[in-house]
Design an enzyme around this catalytic site. Sequence first.
Site, short mmCIF file in Angstrom:
data_model
loop_
_atom_site.label_atom_id
_atom_site.label_comp_id
_atom_site.label_asym_id
_atom_site.label_seq_id
_atom_site.Cartn_x
_atom_site.Cartn_y
_atom_site.Cartn_z
N SER A 112 39.90 45.75 28.97
CA SER A 112 39.71 44.58 29.83
C SER A 112 39.11 44.95 31.17
CB SER A 112 41.05 43.89 30.06
OG SER A 112 40.88 42.66 30.69
N ASP B 281 37.12 33.87 34.49
CA ASP B 281 37.84 35.13 34.31
C ASP B 281 37.08 36.29 34.96
OD1 ASP B 281 39.94 36.72 33.61
OD2 ASP B 281 39.27 37.08 31.56
N HIS C 227 42.05 38.03 35.13
CA HIS C 227 43.42 38.17 34.61
C HIS C 227 44.00 39.55 34.87
CE1 HIS C 227 41.28 39.63 30.89
NE2 HIS C 227 42.31 40.44 30.83
#
Length: 468
Positions: free
Chosen positions: A215, A140, A110
């Site tokens: 992230s 992901d 992402h």
Amino acid sequence: MTAHFTRISAAALFAGMALTMQPALAADRVVPGSDAELQYSYAPLVKQTAPAVVNVYAERMVTRRMSPLFSDPFFGQFFGQQMPGRSEKQTSLGSGVIVEKNGTIITNNHVIAGADDVRVALADGREFPCTVLLKDDRYDLAVLKIDSDEDFPTIPIGDSDAVEVGDLSLAIGNPFAVGQTVTSGIISGLARNSITDGEFGFFLQTDAAINPGNSGGALLDMQGELIGINTAIFSKGGGSNGIGFAIPANMVKVFLAAADRGDERFQRPYVGATFGPVTSDMAEALGLKAARGAIISAVRDASPAEKAGLQPGSVITAVNGVPVEHPDALLYRLTVIGIGEKADLTVERDGKASHVALPLGLAPEDPPRDTRTIDGNSPFSGLTVENISPRVVEELRLPDISDGVVVAEVEAGSPAARIGFSRGDVIVAVNGTEIDTTGTLEDQAAASPGLWRLSINRGGRMINQIFR
């Protein structure tokens, strides 16, 4: 306020943990090896591995919607380049970890999803363009390669199966863009599922503070090894509640192996069976000691599962001796074993346990996909269609269906696009004729009946439409 899971992405520069302890880095500091030594610092590990962690910049062009009001030149004088409807560059920021000296980087999908251009910035300030080698939104994960021939520092990938609840862990990143931040905690749980909207359902949980900005960064153990890629948080307001989740390092290993082989897409082993969770009532009825494992609900004909002797109603409780808590854990275990290997399944049925050897291979392409692009004057003009096989079902993430042909691509602006066809639609029948192959659909599309009656399976729901 309702709690929700959030995938985390923002500008971040992550530092990792050291490959090994180097006393020369800080002669007056050591990594704590016991409770009594917690007064000492983790700084040597952070300093050792900071060069192997990068910022990831993903740029994409987006178009702002324009209201009819703003088409008036009068309003254009005021809004200028900010007028909705204009194309503009948008940048998303995240992090990645260099895991191979040739500049191979692991990050979250992402972070780079939809990007037209990807660049990374190293800890020393240098920037490099990157090539996306492999990405998958189900897991992901994404693999990048720095466009350079030089050698880069790396962080070793550890064994996430060796991680236990209560182990110390560090999360390092740039939460809320306040600057590099190191947080510590413990591993709070293993095999967590139902965390994100993707299909992957096996996460490490930690109470080390993870916020937006972590992230794609690293979750590390006290040996300085990567044990997970930080991916999501459970939060009421977007901040850390001490419930963070990371993709295990063993999943990262098989994903990297696929990228190193040059695979165009990541494929998991084909089993040919569907699984469900074991409820308390099921466990009692089946004579199981606990409501754990994956119960087989269906087995596909001629599949590896059928050939191995698996039957509906049996419960798989372990893979290679490792207990499985739920169906997601089973699929994770099979995936990390890898294509071309065999899995030893512990199967319970009628109160007895047995072992079944399951070969792990790719889904077969039977029948051949026979890809065809439909043109001419019909509702199907602009469609690229394929025959349905287990391989196509896996690639397009279809329900376990076998009737019809599937839409693989829809040409923008084509008659099929204007009608509303979507990738993954399964064309089952046209004017009462069963569509069993792409050739049959092409023949039907060449006809001119004047009235088109279509039966389409969309996500397991049958849609009947009439077009003139």
